[in-house]
Design an enzyme around this catalytic site. Sequence first.
Site, PDB file in Angstrom:
ATOM      1  N   LEU A   1       0.885  -1.170   0.000  1.00 24.03           N
ATOM      2  CA  LEU A   1       0.000   0.000   0.000  1.00 24.03           C
ATOM      3  C   LEU A   1       0.918   1.213   0.000  1.00 24.03           C
ATOM      4  O   LEU A   1       1.877   1.260   0.783  1.00 24.03           O
ATOM      5  CB  LEU A   1      -0.881   0.038   1.251  1.00 24.03           C
ATOM      6  CG  LEU A   1      -2.043  -0.936   1.332  1.00 24.03           C
ATOM      7  CD1 LEU A   1      -2.696  -0.855   2.713  1.00 24.03           C
ATOM      8  CD2 LEU A   1      -3.072  -0.644   0.259  1.00 24.03           C
ATOM      9  N   ASP A   2       0.627   2.195  -0.851  1.00 25.38           N
ATOM     10  CA  ASP A   2       1.497   3.373  -0.855  1.00 25.38           C
ATOM     11  C   ASP A   2       1.355   4.131   0.458  1.00 25.38           C
ATOM     12  O   ASP A   2       0.432   3.887   1.236  1.00 25.38           O
ATOM     13  CB  ASP A   2       1.242   4.248  -2.090  1.00 25.38           C
ATOM     14  CG  ASP A   2      -0.136   4.856  -2.135  1.00 25.38           C
ATOM     15  OD1 ASP A   2      -0.544   5.494  -1.151  1.00 25.38           O
ATOM     16  OD2 ASP A   2      -0.803   4.717  -3.166  1.00 25.38           O
ATOM     17  N   VAL A   3       2.256   5.022   0.704  1.00 21.30           N
ATOM     18  CA  VAL A   3       2.304   5.735   1.979  1.00 21.30           C
ATOM     19  C   VAL A   3       1.022   6.521   2.250  1.00 21.30           C
ATOM     20  O   VAL A   3       0.621   6.692   3.402  1.00 21.30           O
ATOM     21  CB  VAL A   3       3.580   6.622   2.052  1.00 21.30           C
ATOM     22  CG1 VAL A   3       3.462   7.836   1.154  1.00 21.30           C
ATOM     23  CG2 VAL A   3       3.908   7.018   3.462  1.00 21.30           C
ATOM     24  N   ASP A   4       0.335   6.978   1.203  1.00 22.63           N
ATOM     25  CA  ASP A   4      -0.899   7.759   1.359  1.00 22.63           C
ATOM     26  C   ASP A   4      -2.143   6.888   1.519  1.00 22.63           C
ATOM     27  O   ASP A   4      -3.229   7.410   1.778  1.00 22.63           O
ATOM     28  CB  ASP A   4      -1.102   8.672   0.147  1.00 22.63           C
ATOM     29  CG  ASP A   4       0.001   9.709   0.028  1.00 22.63           C
ATOM     30  OD1 ASP A   4       0.507  10.162   1.071  1.00 22.63           O
ATOM     31  OD2 ASP A   4       0.357  10.059  -1.105  1.00 22.63           O
ATOM     32  N   SER A   5      -2.000   5.585   1.345  1.00 19.23           N
ATOM     33  CA  SER A   5      -3.139   4.670   1.479  1.00 19.23           C
ATOM     34  C   SER A   5      -3.078   3.984   2.835  1.00 19.23           C
ATOM     35  O   SER A   5      -2.038   3.932   3.481  1.00 19.23           O
ATOM     36  CB  SER A   5      -3.122   3.626   0.354  1.00 19.23           C
ATOM     37  OG  SER A   5      -3.225   4.263  -0.899  1.00 19.23           O
TER      38      SER A   5
END
Length: 186
Positions: A41-45
């Site tokens: 999961l990307d850092v913003d998710s």
Amino acid sequence: MNDLIVLNKPYGVICQFSLHEKHACLKDYVEQPGFYPAGCLDVDSEGLLLLTNNGRLQARIADPKFKQEKTYWAQVEGVPDESKLNVLRRGADLGDFMTRPAKVRVLAGGEADQLWPRRLPVRVRKTVPDFWVEIKITEGKNRQVRRMTAKAGYPCLRLVRVAVGRLNIFELDLASGEWRFAPFQP
């Protein structure tokens, strides 16, 4: 044997165990040697992240050839429009690849209220409407759901993975930042 950890990854956490200069990392939440993310999961998710110490299980979860369904809830700018949502349902050409068709539904009013508050709240603009949409995909390329919603004309404000296969964040009853061992349920 405990081969699988389920973590409710908070917003702002990078999916790596090594320290990062700007972001919290998985080691800040899970202290289990030998476990690695099965997918990312990307850092913003935020939301359901699976970690395993079993290479075959990691492939079974993350490799698109196994078509493991991943369910995301996305808060997007705009108003629901079937023609735009059909871009997601048919599969979107993102330039570097064509996505597989997705299952898409607009969440009912209040359904997203069961989500935890995000550490940094989403910016709300009074002049721009937003809504929540559920997107189910069987692949998981870099920032795919965000790119898909943008392609359909819906900038993503918040993205939460709520399920991988039959593992569901709500049934697991994990608060943001909590984890536990769990059996894999394809």
